[in-house]
Design an enzyme around this catalytic site. Structure first.
Site, PDB file in Angstrom:
ATOM      1  N   GLY A  17       0.821  -1.211   0.000  1.00 21.11           N
ATOM      2  CA  GLY A  17       0.000   0.000   0.000  1.00 21.11           C
ATOM      3  C   GLY A  17       0.857   1.264   0.000  1.00 21.11           C
ATOM      4  O   GLY A  17       2.095   1.206  -0.089  1.00 21.11           O
ATOM      5  N   LYS A  90      -9.464   1.961   4.503  1.00 23.38           N
ATOM      6  CA  LYS A  90      -9.214   3.320   5.022  1.00 23.38           C
ATOM      7  C   LYS A  90     -10.128   4.411   4.462  1.00 23.38           C
ATOM      8  O   LYS A  90      -9.871   5.600   4.698  1.00 23.38           O
ATOM      9  CB  LYS A  90      -7.756   3.710   4.745  1.00 23.38           C
ATOM     10  CG  LYS A  90      -7.432   3.795   3.261  1.00 23.38           C
ATOM     11  CD  LYS A  90      -6.142   4.552   2.996  1.00 23.38           C
ATOM     12  CE  LYS A  90      -5.858   4.656   1.525  1.00 23.38           C
ATOM     13  NZ  LYS A  90      -4.665   5.403   1.181  1.00 23.38           N
ATOM     14  N   SER A 130      -4.316   6.838  13.724  1.00 22.97           N
ATOM     15  CA  SER A 130      -4.657   8.034  12.946  1.00 22.97           C
ATOM     16  C   SER A 130      -5.009   9.182  13.875  1.00 22.97           C
ATOM     17  O   SER A 130      -5.545   8.960  14.978  1.00 22.97           O
ATOM     18  CB  SER A 130      -5.858   7.692  12.056  1.00 22.97           C
ATOM     19  OG  SER A 130      -6.414   8.852  11.496  1.00 22.97           O
ATOM     20  N   TYR A 155     -14.879   4.073  10.469  1.00 23.26           N
ATOM     21  CA  TYR A 155     -13.422   3.956  10.285  1.00 23.26           C
ATOM     22  C   TYR A 155     -12.694   4.467  11.525  1.00 23.26           C
ATOM     23  O   TYR A 155     -11.806   3.796  12.069  1.00 23.26           O
ATOM     24  CB  TYR A 155     -12.973   4.741   9.040  1.00 23.26           C
ATOM     25  CG  TYR A 155     -11.473   4.889   8.962  1.00 23.26           C
ATOM     26  CD1 TYR A 155     -10.679   3.832   8.536  1.00 23.26           C
ATOM     27  CD2 TYR A 155     -10.839   6.066   9.364  1.00 23.26           C
ATOM     28  CE1 TYR A 155      -9.289   3.949   8.502  1.00 23.26           C
ATOM     29  CE2 TYR A 155      -9.467   6.197   9.332  1.00 23.26           C
ATOM     30  CZ  TYR A 155      -8.692   5.136   8.906  1.00 23.26           C
ATOM     31  OH  TYR A 155      -7.317   5.252   8.887  1.00 23.26           O
ATOM     32  N   LYS A 159     -10.074   2.500  14.556  1.00 21.62           N
ATOM     33  CA  LYS A 159      -8.724   2.856  15.038  1.00 21.62           C
ATOM     34  C   LYS A 159      -8.720   2.962  16.561  1.00 21.62           C
ATOM     35  O   LYS A 159      -7.798   2.499  17.232  1.00 21.62           O
ATOM     36  CB  LYS A 159      -8.251   4.164  14.395  1.00 21.62           C
ATOM     37  CG  LYS A 159      -7.977   4.046  12.900  1.00 21.62           C
ATOM     38  CD  LYS A 159      -6.837   3.072  12.603  1.00 21.62           C
ATOM     39  CE  LYS A 159      -6.650   2.815  11.128  1.00 21.62           C
ATOM     40  NZ  LYS A 159      -5.731   1.725  10.805  1.00 21.62           N
ATOM     41  N   TYR A 184      -0.957   8.910  12.669  1.00 14.64           N
ATOM     42  CA  TYR A 184      -0.539   9.728  11.530  1.00 14.64           C
ATOM     43  C   TYR A 184      -1.480  10.915  11.372  1.00 14.64           C
ATOM     44  O   TYR A 184      -2.693  10.777  11.498  1.00 14.64           O
ATOM     45  CB  TYR A 184      -0.610   8.958  10.204  1.00 14.64           C
ATOM     46  CG  TYR A 184      -0.043   7.564  10.178  1.00 14.64           C
ATOM     47  CD1 TYR A 184       0.985   7.148  11.011  1.00 14.64           C
ATOM     48  CD2 TYR A 184      -0.551   6.642   9.258  1.00 14.64           C
ATOM     49  CE1 TYR A 184       1.479   5.854  10.938  1.00 14.64           C
ATOM     50  CE2 TYR A 184      -0.061   5.354   9.175  1.00 14.64           C
ATOM     51  CZ  TYR A 184       0.952   4.961  10.026  1.00 14.64           C
ATOM     52  OH  TYR A 184       1.429   3.678   9.945  1.00 14.64           O
ATOM     53  N   PHE A 185      -0.922  12.049  10.969  1.00 12.60           N
ATOM     54  CA  PHE A 185      -1.743  13.172  10.545  1.00 12.60           C
ATOM     55  C   PHE A 185      -1.992  12.975   9.036  1.00 12.60           C
ATOM     56  O   PHE A 185      -2.454  11.910   8.658  1.00 12.60           O
ATOM     57  CB  PHE A 185      -1.127  14.500  11.014  1.00 12.60           C
ATOM     58  CG  PHE A 185      -1.450  14.699  12.492  1.00 12.60           C
ATOM     59  CD1 PHE A 185      -0.980  13.818  13.461  1.00 12.60           C
ATOM     60  CD2 PHE A 185      -2.328  15.691  12.899  1.00 12.60           C
ATOM     61  CE1 PHE A 185      -1.353  13.930  14.812  1.00 12.60           C
ATOM     62  CE2 PHE A 185      -2.707  15.814  14.243  1.00 12.60           C
ATOM     63  CZ  PHE A 185      -2.215  14.937  15.188  1.00 12.60           C
ATOM     64  N   ASN A 206      -9.239  12.159  -0.887  1.00 11.79           N
ATOM     65  CA  ASN A 206      -8.258  13.015  -0.211  1.00 11.79           C
ATOM     66  C   ASN A 206      -7.815  14.177  -1.094  1.00 11.79           C
ATOM     67  O   ASN A 206      -7.841  14.103  -2.324  1.00 11.79           O
ATOM     68  CB  ASN A 206      -7.037  12.197   0.221  1.00 11.79           C
ATOM     69  CG  ASN A 206      -7.392  11.175   1.288  1.00 11.79           C
ATOM     70  OD1 ASN A 206      -7.297   9.977   1.060  1.00 11.79           O
ATOM     71  ND2 ASN A 206      -7.834  11.636   2.438  1.00 11.79           N
ATOM     72  N   ARG A 300     -17.614  20.072   3.545  1.00 12.63           N
ATOM     73  CA  ARG A 300     -17.849  18.617   3.473  1.00 12.63           C
ATOM     74  C   ARG A 300     -18.286  18.158   4.861  1.00 12.63           C
ATOM     75  O   ARG A 300     -17.608  18.468   5.856  1.00 12.63           O
ATOM     76  CB  ARG A 300     -16.560  17.912   3.048  1.00 12.63           C
ATOM     77  CG  ARG A 300     -16.666  16.411   2.953  1.00 12.63           C
ATOM     78  CD  ARG A 300     -15.402  15.790   2.354  1.00 12.63           C
ATOM     79  NE  ARG A 300     -14.238  15.902   3.227  1.00 12.63           N
ATOM     80  CZ  ARG A 300     -13.045  15.396   2.960  1.00 12.63           C
ATOM     81  NH1 ARG A 300     -12.833  14.746   1.824  1.00 12.63           N
ATOM     82  NH2 ARG A 300     -12.045  15.536   3.792  1.00 12.63           N
ATOM     83  N   GLY A 302     -18.653  16.331   8.206  1.00  6.79           N
ATOM     84  CA  GLY A 302     -17.715  15.547   9.011  1.00  6.79           C
ATOM     85  C   GLY A 302     -16.325  16.144   9.126  1.00  6.79           C
ATOM     86  O   GLY A 302     -15.507  15.668   9.917  1.00  6.79           O
ATOM     87  N   ASP A 303     -16.001  17.191   8.326  1.00  8.43           N
ATOM     88  CA  ASP A 303     -14.660  17.782   8.394  1.00  8.43           C
ATOM     89  C   ASP A 303     -14.469  18.580   9.680  1.00  8.43           C
ATOM     90  O   ASP A 303     -15.347  19.363  10.060  1.00  8.43           O
ATOM     91  CB  ASP A 303     -14.426  18.732   7.203  1.00  8.43           C
ATOM     92  CG  ASP A 303     -13.832  18.019   6.001  1.00  8.43           C
ATOM     93  OD1 ASP A 303     -13.291  16.901   6.175  1.00  8.43           O
ATOM     94  OD2 ASP A 303     -13.913  18.569   4.882  1.00  8.43           O
TER      95      ASP A 303
END
Ligand code: NAD
Ligand code: WQD
Length: 342
Positions: A17, A90, A130, A155, A159, A184-185, A206, A300, A302-303
């Site tokens: 990946g 993901k 994440s 998702y 995590k 991770y950012f 993304n 968007r 959920g942001d």
């Protein structure tokens, strides 16, 4: 390289990946021997060829599901020093429509794999977590002790659940399994050779792959999601780090686990600096000289408004910091896009 270095086999699930392939390269360069397990559900066999061209040698690869105990026997036939568990689904949006898939692969496979690692006596585990575990941050920059908020998506929940599961596994292993949870950012970019990079399947969700595809003419334009956020220029702020910096953090985490047998810690991995969507567009144009066709659209759902890392724990304990700039990351992302679709 000492004799020992050549036998430091590291299982890399999801190693074909985006992040796993760059990490396989960084591991090899640091004297480890990656053993890639990836059933290619979200990658392609030619990623292996790209890794091997960069390294100039072949890499052990098994095209199997990492939760399939029988198929995984071949990996544990020889000693495995550590594992880096990237394999997961993901796509945040897909997790809302197919939550069962995410619970099964992200939580189920992590549970089965961790059991296999303990049975095989593997000493070190690095897990791909994440910044999504923090949700809408209460204070910026976000440190590891920031509250874990209720997940905004299935998702994100997986995590959080894996982090909890691994806490229990760590306790049950009584010092026999050290664990690094890496939060991770926003990883972006590609290897500077353009041999490996991100392979978004379908329409990218993304920012950076959508941006590079828009510049390449594969999409009419980039829509900037929201320009009325309470940030300096009205667009959302994120912490974008080069995937090669992120890959090197996995090597640093493994080395830290080798020096701190049986430990468990969470680490934020980011640059420590927030960049707005408008700043990303400007940095891309400065790095490549190409204009980004874009328009401003609705927010968007959920942001979060802004999130960026306090990465000082990784600097202090792992001796790791990002080295590559936003411009370099975007330039490498563009070279990779040009190679994908000249
Ligand atoms: P990716 O989809 O490019 O890589 C994951 C790889 O795992 C794919 O090659 C896929 O084929 C493989 N895979 C999935 N399930 C498998 C299974 N059960 N057995 C074997 N192989 C399997 O994703 P990525 O961007 O490289 O992400 C790697 C990890 O990092 C994931 O756990 C992801 O949740 C996490 N993460 C990614 C980001 C990001 O923005 N890319 C941010 C934070 C965390
Ligand atoms: C970045 C910024 C968008 C696309 C996601 C996951 C998170 C983590 C990383 C795995 C935001 C804006 C985007 C577009 C835009 N993954 N944008 N137009 O949302 O920070 O995080 O990936 O763990 O869990 O949620 O990343 O790249 O989608 O968005 O304006 O076409 O770009 O609004 O501000 P995000 P992203």
């Amino acid at each position: 390289m000492s004799q020992d270095d050549t036998t430091k086999r590291i299982l890399v699930t999801g190693g074909a990946g985006f992040i796993g392939s760059h990490t396989a390269v960084a591991l090899t360069e640091a004297g480890y021997t990656p053993v890639i397990v990836d059933d290619l559900r979200n990658s392609r066999p030619d990623v292996l060829a790209g890794i091997e061209r960069i390294l100039g040698k072949s890499v052990e690869f098994h095209a199997v599901d990492c939760s399939d105990e029988a198929a995984m026997k071949v990996v544990f036939d020889r000693p495995v020093l550590g594992a880096i568990h990237f394999a997961a689904d993901k796509a945040v949006g897909e997790s809302v429509t197919s939550p069962e898939k995410y619970f099964s692969n992200n939580i189920g496979a992590t549970s089965k794999l961790t059991h296999m690692l303990r049975m095989a006596g593997v000493q070190h585990l690095v897990f791909s977590s994440s910044c999504t575990v923090y949700g809408e941050a209460v204070a910026l920059p976000v440190g590891e002790s920031a509250p874990i908020q209720p997940a905004a998506s299935p998702y994100g929940f997986t995590k959080q659940a894996c982090e909890t599961l691994l806490g229990y596994s760590h306790a049950a292993a009584e010092g026999q399994l050290g664990i690094a949870l890496l939060r991770y950012f926003n990883p972006i970019g590609a290897h500077p050779s353009a041999e490996i990079g991100e392979l978004p399947i379908g329409t990218p969700a993304n920012l950076v792959p959508f941006l590079t595809q828009s510049v390449a003419g594969l999409r009419p334009e980039l829509t900037v999601f929201g320009s009325d956020y309470p940030t300096a220029d009205g667009t959302c702020v994120r912490d974008y780090l080069h995937v090669c910096d992120l890959a090197e953090a996995h090597v640093a985490a493994l080395q830290w686990l080798e020096q701190n047998n049986g430990a468990m810690e969470a680490f934020n991995l980011g640059t420590g600096t927030g960049s707005s969507v408008k700043e990303v567009i400007s940095a891309f144009e400065a790095a490549t000289g190409r204009p980004v066709p874009h328009r401003f659209g609705a927010r968007r759902s959920g942001d979060v408004t802004a999130i960026y890392a306090d990465a000082s724990k990784a600097a202090n304990l792992l001796g790791w910091k990002t080295k590559r700039s936003l411009e370099q990351s975007l330039g490498d992302a563009w070279r990779w896009q040009e190679k994908l679709a000249p």
